[in-house]
Design a protein around this motif. Structure first.
Motif, PDB file in Angstrom:
ATOM      1  N   PRO A 118       0.541  -1.031   0.085  1.00  0.00           N
ATOM      2  CA  PRO A 118       0.087  -0.461  -0.228  1.00  0.00           C
ATOM      3  C   PRO A 118       0.837   1.180  -0.218  1.00  0.00           C
ATOM      4  CG  PRO A 118       0.169  -1.313   1.916  1.00  0.00           C
ATOM      5  CD  PRO A 118       0.006  -2.397   0.993  1.00  0.00           C
ATOM      6  N   ALA A 121       1.119   3.344  -3.352  1.00  0.00           N
ATOM      7  CA  ALA A 121      -0.278   3.645  -4.198  1.00  0.00           C
ATOM      8  C   ALA A 121      -0.615   5.025  -4.195  1.00  0.00           C
ATOM      9  CB  ALA A 121      -1.632   4.327  -2.411  1.00  0.00           C
ATOM     10  N   THR A 127       3.770   0.701  -8.754  1.00  0.00           N
ATOM     11  CA  THR A 127       2.663  -0.522  -8.186  1.00  0.00           C
ATOM     12  C   THR A 127       2.595  -1.415  -9.909  1.00  0.00           C
ATOM     13  OG1 THR A 127       1.419   1.069  -7.093  1.00  0.00           O
ATOM     14  CG2 THR A 127      -0.350  -0.345  -8.554  1.00  0.00           C
ATOM     15  N   PRO A 148      -5.274  -0.440  -5.250  1.00  0.00           N
ATOM     16  CA  PRO A 148      -6.297   1.090  -4.849  1.00  0.00           C
ATOM     17  C   PRO A 148      -6.542   2.482  -5.711  1.00  0.00           C
ATOM     18  CG  PRO A 148      -4.168   0.832  -3.592  1.00  0.00           C
ATOM     19  CD  PRO A 148      -3.416  -0.242  -4.967  1.00  0.00           C
ATOM     20  N   GLY A 153      -3.459   5.285  -9.243  1.00  0.00           N
ATOM     21  CA  GLY A 153      -3.497   3.915  -9.381  1.00  0.00           C
ATOM     22  C   GLY A 153      -4.301   3.930 -10.654  1.00  0.00           C
ATOM     23  N   VAL A 352      -6.062   4.052   2.835  1.00  0.00           N
ATOM     24  CA  VAL A 352      -4.316   3.676   1.789  1.00  0.00           C
ATOM     25  C   VAL A 352      -3.757   3.911   3.441  1.00  0.00           C
ATOM     26  CG1 VAL A 352      -2.416   5.604   1.076  1.00  0.00           C
ATOM     27  CG2 VAL A 352      -4.548   5.004   0.128  1.00  0.00           C
TER      28      VAL A 352
END
Length: 374
Positions: A118, A121, A127, A148, A153, A352
């Motif tokens: 996370p 994020a 990511t 997320p 994201g 988050v």
């Protein structure tokens, strides 16, 4: 008209109404004890979602992971490697348990979700890299990578879908962000199609959070304190989710989505997340029985699953005939002074942050275990 027959359990009735029941929990103990198999057989569970909080709890209970952590410590693995190995092993094992469901539903269900770290994020490139690494490591077609729905994201969702990876988009709170999530999914499918990827192999769900919306808005309504405000308590979460389903119907009936569906793509299903009731004065099955609609997923903590099985009353579709009422709820919230955009932005930030805290608890738990195993 009720869809629940006398011989049917409420969870069977829920499934018959078109709702896929996923368990919001996973641990090695649950896998090794056969409990997951039991929930599939007896509670109509057809998938699993995980998050950093779930894995932090699982690993803190320890014993089931002791042997693997000892071996990782002996090999000199660092904490990030150890977390990656243990969590992907659990997701791979759960994916194998759910493989018959995956095959029987043509890939729709039998899904097991694992989340990117996370703290990535707000970093799209990292990511994407993490999503690809998790997908390759789990190496099962019924896995899903959770990303997320932050602004950054959205880019990661588009590129990950474009690479042919199935994605569970998490932490969606607002209708506007959900619209952007659907657009990112469709863009990803277009990228995949251009690359010659079989679109039928790509699946996605959009996790729309429910109870947290009520918790924050009810707090604000209590502060406002007028009769008009207090009468709106505990109505926002369900109304917001119902309007999300309306948007889902509209967007996937559109020309862009229809062209992709005609090319073999799947609709990105809405998933109701955060369905455990936080307010003890509310019915404990509220976010299940009030959000029944064809083609949705409801991911439940075990407590909510058992409450639904025990005394949930499933009366068919409780969503599609209620769009006007849901819109009225949001209008009334605005009229008493609740700022919807402020609420949903706050919930995204907090969501988050909470997962980052859990992630670091997970790292600390594994770090301690590695040191103890040396």
């Amino acid at each position: 008209m009720s869809t629940q027959t006398q011989s049917q359990s409420p969870t069977a009735a829920l499934s018959a109404s078109g709702v896929s029941i996923w368990l919001d929990d996973l641990s090695r103990q649950r896998l090794q004890s056969g409990d997951l198999d039991r929930l599939i057989a007896e509670r109509n569970v057809v998938g699993v979602t995980t998050n950093p909080t779930i894995f932090a709890a699982a690993l803190s209970q320890g014993e089931a992971y002791a042997e693997q952590l000892h071996a990782l410590a002996a090999s000199g693995a660092d904490v990030d490697t150890a977390v990656f190995e243990t969590t992907t092993d659990d997701v791979r094992a759960a994916s194998d348990v759910f493989r018959p469901v995956f095959d029987a539903t043509g890939g729709l269900d039998g899904r097991v979700s694992i989340e990117v770290a996370p703290d990535l994020a707000h970093d799209a490139a990292a990511t994407i890299e993490s999503a690809k690494a998790l997908w390759a490591k789990v190496d099962r077609p019924n896995a899903m990578i959770k990303i997320p729905a932050t602004i950054e994201g959205l880019d990661a969702i588009r590129e990950t879908i474009g690479a042919g990876i199935s994605v569970n988009v998490t932490l969606i709170f607002s209708i506007d962000r959900y619209r952007e999530v659907i657009a990112a999914y469709l863009s990803g499918l277009e990228i995949a199609k251009a690359a010659g990827i079989d679109l039928s192999t790509i699946h996605s769900v959009a996790s729309f959070f429910v109870s947290r919306v009520d918790t924050e808005i009810d707090k604000r309504l209590t502060t406002i304190g007028t009769d008009e405000a207090l009468a709106l308590k505990s109505k926002a979460g369900v109304a917001n989710a119902r309007l999300a389903y309306e948007l889902f119907e509209q967007e996937f009936a559109g020309e862009r989505a229809q062209a992709l569906l005609a090319a073999g793509a799947n609709r990105q299903r809405p998933l109701w997340a955060s369905t455990g009731v936080k307010d003890p004065s509310l019915p404990d099955t509220l976010y299940v029985t009030e959000l029944v609609a064809a083609g949705v997923v409801n991911t439940m903590p075990e407590k909510t699953l058992e409450a639904t099985f025990d005394h949930g009353v499933v009366e068919g579709d409780t969503v599609t005939g209620n769009y006007a009422g849901a819109a009225t709820v949001l209008d009334k919230l605005a009229s008493v002074g609740v700022d919807y955009d402020d609420v949903t932005a706050l919930l995204e930030r907090e969501g988050v942050e909470k997962f980052i805290v859990s992630w670091h608890e997970l790292l600390d738990t594994v770090r301690t275990a590695l040191e103890a195993a040396k």
